[in-house]
Write a protein that holds these residues in place. Sequence first.
Motif, mmCIF file in Angstrom:
data_model
loop_
_atom_site.group_PDB
_atom_site.id
_atom_site.type_symbol
_atom_site.label_atom_id
_atom_site.label_comp_id
_atom_site.label_asym_id
_atom_site.label_seq_id
_atom_site.Cartn_x
_atom_site.Cartn_y
_atom_site.Cartn_z
ATOM 1 N N ARG A 40 0.842 -1.209 0.000
ATOM 2 C CA ARG A 40 0.000 0.000 0.000
ATOM 3 C C ARG A 40 0.871 1.251 0.000
ATOM 4 N NH1 ARG A 40 -3.032 -3.068 3.702
ATOM 5 N NH2 ARG A 40 -2.072 -1.972 5.444
ATOM 6 N N GLN A 41 1.974 1.207 0.745
ATOM 7 C CA GLN A 41 2.882 2.350 0.783
ATOM 8 C C GLN A 41 3.513 2.585 -0.581
ATOM 9 O OE1 GLN A 41 3.381 4.406 3.482
ATOM 10 N NE2 GLN A 41 4.457 5.688 2.024
ATOM 11 N N ARG A 42 3.870 1.517 -1.266
ATOM 12 C CA ARG A 42 4.438 1.660 -2.618
ATOM 13 C C ARG A 42 3.420 2.284 -3.569
ATOM 14 N NH1 ARG A 42 7.054 -4.088 -2.280
ATOM 15 N NH2 ARG A 42 9.129 -3.545 -1.534
ATOM 16 N N GLN A 43 2.167 1.861 -3.457
ATOM 17 C CA GLN A 43 1.117 2.431 -4.302
ATOM 18 C C GLN A 43 0.924 3.910 -3.977
ATOM 19 O OE1 GLN A 43 -2.248 -0.088 -3.543
ATOM 20 N NE2 GLN A 43 -1.431 -1.786 -4.737
ATOM 21 N N ASN A 44 0.946 4.248 -2.689
ATOM 22 C CA ASN A 44 0.803 5.652 -2.292
ATOM 23 C C ASN A 44 1.978 6.481 -2.789
ATOM 24 O OD1 ASN A 44 -1.604 5.207 -0.971
ATOM 25 N ND2 ASN A 44 -0.676 4.976 1.038
ATOM 26 N N ASP A 45 3.183 5.931 -2.721
ATOM 27 C CA ASP A 45 4.356 6.651 -3.213
ATOM 28 C C ASP A 45 4.230 6.933 -4.708
ATOM 29 O OD1 ASP A 45 5.497 6.701 -0.710
ATOM 30 O OD2 ASP A 45 6.908 5.056 -1.098
ATOM 31 N N ALA A 46 3.755 5.957 -5.454
ATOM 32 C CA ALA A 46 3.583 6.158 -6.896
ATOM 33 C C ALA A 46 2.538 7.238 -7.163
ATOM 34 C CB ALA A 46 3.180 4.850 -7.572
ATOM 35 N N LEU A 47 1.458 7.226 -6.412
ATOM 36 C CA LEU A 47 0.413 8.238 -6.578
ATOM 37 C C LEU A 47 0.947 9.624 -6.220
ATOM 38 C CD1 LEU A 47 -2.540 9.000 -7.120
ATOM 39 C CD2 LEU A 47 -3.017 8.457 -4.718
ATOM 40 N N ILE A 48 1.676 9.711 -5.135
ATOM 41 C CA ILE A 48 2.235 10.994 -4.709
ATOM 42 C C ILE A 48 3.206 11.522 -5.752
ATOM 43 C CG2 ILE A 48 3.787 12.052 -3.010
ATOM 44 C CD1 ILE A 48 2.334 10.265 -0.911
ATOM 45 N N THR A 49 4.021 10.646 -6.315
ATOM 46 C CA THR A 49 4.966 11.062 -7.354
ATOM 47 C C THR A 49 4.222 11.612 -8.567
ATOM 48 O OG1 THR A 49 6.598 9.448 -6.601
ATOM 49 C CG2 THR A 49 6.823 10.246 -8.854
ATOM 50 N N ARG A 50 3.143 10.931 -8.947
ATOM 51 C CA ARG A 50 2.352 11.397 -10.087
ATOM 52 C C ARG A 50 1.707 12.756 -9.801
ATOM 53 N NH1 ARG A 50 -2.509 8.273 -10.728
ATOM 54 N NH2 ARG A 50 -3.747 10.136 -10.514
ATOM 55 N N ILE A 51 1.121 12.905 -8.623
ATOM 56 C CA ILE A 51 0.483 14.167 -8.252
ATOM 57 C C ILE A 51 1.518 15.282 -8.154
ATOM 58 C CG2 ILE A 51 -0.716 15.374 -6.375
ATOM 59 C CD1 ILE A 51 -2.227 12.723 -5.862
ATOM 60 N N ASP A 52 2.682 14.973 -7.598
ATOM 61 C CA ASP A 52 3.756 15.962 -7.488
ATOM 62 C C ASP A 52 4.166 16.469 -8.873
ATOM 63 O OD1 ASP A 52 5.703 17.472 -5.986
ATOM 64 O OD2 ASP A 52 7.215 16.028 -6.671
ATOM 65 N N GLY A 53 4.283 15.550 -9.813
ATOM 66 C CA GLY A 53 4.622 15.939 -11.182
ATOM 67 C C GLY A 53 3.549 16.815 -11.805
ATOM 68 N N GLN A 54 2.288 16.471 -11.555
ATOM 69 C CA GLN A 54 1.186 17.269 -12.102
ATOM 70 C C GLN A 54 1.171 18.671 -11.502
ATOM 71 O OE1 GLN A 54 -2.139 14.728 -11.177
ATOM 72 N NE2 GLN A 54 -1.987 13.603 -13.114
ATOM 73 N N LEU A 55 1.399 18.756 -10.194
ATOM 74 C CA LEU A 55 1.424 20.072 -9.550
ATOM 75 C C LEU A 55 2.607 20.909 -10.047
ATOM 76 C CD1 LEU A 55 0.402 19.187 -5.885
ATOM 77 C CD2 LEU A 55 -0.949 20.435 -7.582
ATOM 78 N N ASP A 56 3.757 20.264 -10.213
ATOM 79 C CA ASP A 56 4.916 20.983 -10.758
ATOM 80 C C ASP A 56 4.612 21.520 -12.150
ATOM 81 O OD1 ASP A 56 6.499 20.631 -8.535
ATOM 82 O OD2 ASP A 56 7.679 18.985 -9.389
ATOM 83 N N SER A 57 3.999 20.694 -12.973
ATOM 84 C CA SER A 57 3.665 21.109 -14.333
ATOM 85 C C SER A 57 2.672 22.267 -14.311
ATOM 86 C CB SER A 57 3.089 19.917 -15.098
ATOM 87 O OG SER A 57 2.710 20.300 -16.386
ATOM 88 N N LEU A 58 1.690 22.181 -13.449
ATOM 89 C CA LEU A 58 0.696 23.249 -13.323
ATOM 90 C C LEU A 58 1.350 24.545 -12.858
ATOM 91 C CD1 LEU A 58 -2.296 24.065 -13.396
ATOM 92 C CD2 LEU A 58 -2.489 23.230 -11.058
#
Length: 94
Positions: A40-58
Motif C-alpha cells: 500500500r505504501q508503494r502504491q501511495n508513493d507512486a500516486l504521490i509522485t504522479r500528483i507531485d509531477g502534475q502540480l509541478d507542471s501546473l
Amino acid sequence: MRSNGGLGLMLTQAALCLVLIATGVDLVRAHGELTQALERQRQNDALITRIDGQLDSLARGTQQLADGGNAHAAQIIAALAQNGVHINTRPHGR
C-alpha cells in the motif's frame, strides 16, 4: 509417583509447544500484514509522485503565463510566493 512427574513434564512440554505454535502463527500473520502495508505504501508513493509531477507542471505553466503577461497568473504566483511557495521553472527531475 513417578508417573505423575512424567505427566507433569509432558503437560509442560505440550503447553510450551502450543505457545511456540501460537507465536509462530502470530509472526506469520504479522508478516503478511506488514507485506500488505508495504505494498500500500508503494502504491501511495507512486500516486504521490504522479500528483507531485502534475502540480509541478501546473505551477510551471502558471509561471509561464505570468511571465507572458497574464495578470491572473501573476496574482496566483504572487499569492504562492507570499505563502512561501517558490516555483522551479525546470522540468521535474532535472
